[in-house]
Design a protein around this motif. Structure first.
Motif, PDB file in Angstrom:
ATOM      1  N   LEU A  56      41.858  40.258  21.421  1.00  0.00           N
ATOM      2  CA  LEU A  56      41.401  38.978  21.966  1.00  0.00           C
ATOM      3  C   LEU A  56      42.471  38.213  22.732  1.00  0.00           C
ATOM      4  N   SER A  57      43.737  38.559  22.580  1.00  0.00           N
ATOM      5  CA  SER A  57      44.783  37.826  23.290  1.00  0.00           C
ATOM      6  C   SER A  57      44.860  38.308  24.736  1.00  0.00           C
ATOM      7  N   ASP A  58      45.231  37.390  25.602  1.00  0.00           N
ATOM      8  CA  ASP A  58      45.378  37.713  27.017  1.00  0.00           C
ATOM      9  C   ASP A  58      46.661  38.517  27.221  1.00  0.00           C
ATOM     10  N   PRO A  59      46.565  39.638  27.916  1.00  0.00           N
ATOM     11  CA  PRO A  59      47.779  40.425  28.139  1.00  0.00           C
ATOM     12  C   PRO A  59      48.714  39.739  29.136  1.00  0.00           C
ATOM     13  N   VAL A  60      49.985  39.819  28.885  1.00  0.00           N
ATOM     14  CA  VAL A  60      50.988  39.227  29.759  1.00  0.00           C
ATOM     15  C   VAL A  60      51.881  40.366  30.236  1.00  0.00           C
TER      16      VAL A  60
END
Length: 71
Positions: A39-43
């Protein structure tokens, strides 16, 4: 007051007795880590440095410098 010694068998009995709790904590931790990961946005970030170096020897450089040329 003397400290009691515990044998490995006693530790094993405690683990077996609490195996359900240990299993639940393990599964909840794996699920939480998977949810966070999905669920976290990839950086994405990348940097680079390109260094170009002349491969000529010192003798070649002296020869070209004396002739007035550049390498």
């Amino acid at each position: 007051m003397e400290m009691e010694e515990m044998d490995l068998i006693e530790y094993w009995h405690i683990i077996v007795k609490r195996r359900r709790l240990i299993g639940i904590v393990f599964v909840v931790t794996i699920i939480a880590a998977a949810l966070f990961s999905f669920l976290s946005d990839p950086v994405y970030e990348a940097t680079t440095t390109l260094m170009v170096r002349d491969q000529g020897s010192a003798a070649q450089m002296m020869l070209f410098d004396s002739m007035g040329g550049t390498v």
